[in-house]
Design an enzyme around this catalytic site. Structure first.
Site, PDB file in Angstrom:
ATOM      1  N   LYS A 110       5.293  -6.112  -3.998  1.00 16.19           N
ATOM      2  CA  LYS A 110       5.013  -7.339  -3.203  1.00 16.19           C
ATOM      3  C   LYS A 110       5.008  -8.602  -4.255  1.00 16.19           C
ATOM      4  O   LYS A 110       5.344  -9.418  -3.673  1.00 16.19           O
ATOM      5  CB  LYS A 110       3.408  -7.271  -2.884  1.00 16.19           C
ATOM      6  N   LYS A 191       6.014   2.057   6.161  1.00 20.59           N
ATOM      7  CA  LYS A 191       4.376   2.401   6.473  1.00 20.59           C
ATOM      8  C   LYS A 191       4.175   1.249   7.044  1.00 20.59           C
ATOM      9  O   LYS A 191       4.507   0.154   7.500  1.00 20.59           O
ATOM     10  CB  LYS A 191       3.381   1.989   4.962  1.00 20.59           C
ATOM     11  N   LYS A 194      -0.796  -4.346   7.810  1.00 20.74           N
ATOM     12  CA  LYS A 194      -2.010  -5.339   8.740  1.00 20.74           C
ATOM     13  C   LYS A 194      -1.359  -6.233   8.716  1.00 20.74           C
ATOM     14  O   LYS A 194      -2.222  -7.431   8.909  1.00 20.74           O
ATOM     15  CB  LYS A 194      -2.652  -4.892   8.585  1.00 20.74           C
TER      16      LYS A 194
END
Ligand code: AMP
Ligand code: TRP
Length: 321
Positions: A110, A191, A194
């Protein structure tokens, strides 16, 4: 002794089928045998750029969805309403080492994608450890991506216990029978996540039925025509098989298909059947916002009461007056 279960969900976006199959459904099953606590981890959502109003709305939506998915026999609350989480997190930041935090895969991935990396993104696994350890959880249902953070939680608990005395229960991650890592339908090597954008490959738990079907029917499949479970060679088809198996509660090996089309149709139907009762219950719960507020306030009060003793023990052990 009754097993204690804890897990949490970040309201950084809307809850997805990955959350449901990877962590919520396993947690629903554990309710029969264990004392279960679940939080909406709103503090964790502050680790990346956010919009305050949207965060508030997503937090409430996620809490309602956890109840609608069947966690209504668990204690459900919003993390930031129980200040013990941040207080214990600081004690654990003072137990953790910079090197091990910097090495966390999720931090590396990230932080590499952002120009301005919030410091809380680095320290976040200490807060997650605090969530788990506060509740003396033995079992933590999580998807594959969170296993490393649960491992770190174990390391921190053991280190703290060794340095200051036996305060923490050392938890274990619980993995789902299938679907520990549900992949994006349009990019099956990533993956299903969201982010708030409308991704064609992400199924949100509140997607209208027509969208669900469309997303599954448009899922990327692989070259060739054979339907076989081979996550390396056939990631798209394998992901559909996994989703179908998890939604219909059957082992992947029991599924046999002659064509991609038939597999997609059955998967679309199984996803729709899994989400229909969740959406119906969500609508019922949302209709009474006052009752929902009462449930969440009551949950936070009970959680605060339950974790007070552990926090006091940890403070005492580490040497705070
Ligand atoms: P998050 O949405 O990142 O807060 O994740 C909440 C829980 O859902 C964690 O236990 C995750 O491991 C799990 N989870 C999230 N996305 C997926 C996915 N695509 N497949 C399986 N589990 C997932
Ligand atoms: N960090 C988890 C995630 O991103 C969410 C989370 C926060 C969590 N606290 C937790 C999961 C405690 C399990 C236990 O998915």
């Amino acid at each position: 002794m009754t097993k204690r279960v804890f897990s949490a969900f970040k309201p950084t976006g809307r809850l997805t089928l990955g959350n449901l199959l990877g962590a919520i459904m396993p947690a629903v099953r554990l309710q029969d045998e264990a004392d279960c606590v679940h939080a909406v981890a709103d503090l964790h959502a502050l680790t990346i750029r956010h919009d305050p109003e949207r965060l508030r709305a997503r937090t409430r939506e996620a809490a309602t969805l956890l109840l609608a998915c069947g966690l209504d026999r668990s204690l459900v609350y919003v993390q930031s309403r129980v200040p013990a989480h941040t207080e214990l997190a600081y004690l654990l930041e003072s137990t953790a080492h910079f090197g091990e935090m910097r090495r966390m895969i999720q931090f590396r991935e990230k932080s590499a994608r952002q120009e301005e990396v919030r410091l809380s993104l680095l320290t976040y696994p200490a807060l997650m450890a605090a969530d788990i350890l506060l509740h003396r959880a033995d079992a933590v249902p999580v998807g594959e991506d969170q296993r490393q953070h649960v491992e770190l939680t174990r390391d921190l608990a053991l280190r703290f216990n060794r340095l200051y005395g036996e305060v923490f229960t050392v938890p274990e991650a619980v993995r789902p029978r299938v679907a520990a890592r549900v992949m994006d339908l349009s990019a099956p090597t990533s993956k299903m996540g969201k982010s708030d954008g409308s991704s064609a490959g992400t199924i949100y738990l509140l997607d209208p039925p027509a969208d669900l079907g469309r997303k599954v029917m448009r899922a990327v499949t692989d070259s060739g025509t054979e339907v076989a479970y081979d996550p390396e060679g056939k990631p798209g088809v394998s992901n559909l098989l996994t989703v179908l198996a998890a939604c219909s509660d059957r082992p992947v090996e029991s599924l046999s298909y002659g064509s991609y089309g038939a597999l997609k149709r059955d998967t679309a139907e199984a996803v729709a059947e899994t989400l229909r009762p969740v959406q119906e219950r969500y609508a019922e719960l949302s209709a009474d916002q006052a009752e929902l507020s009462r449930v969440l306030e009551g949950g936070a009060a009970l959680a605060a009461e339950r974790v007070g003793g552990l926090l006091a023990e940890a403070r005492e052990a580490i040497g705070l007056a």
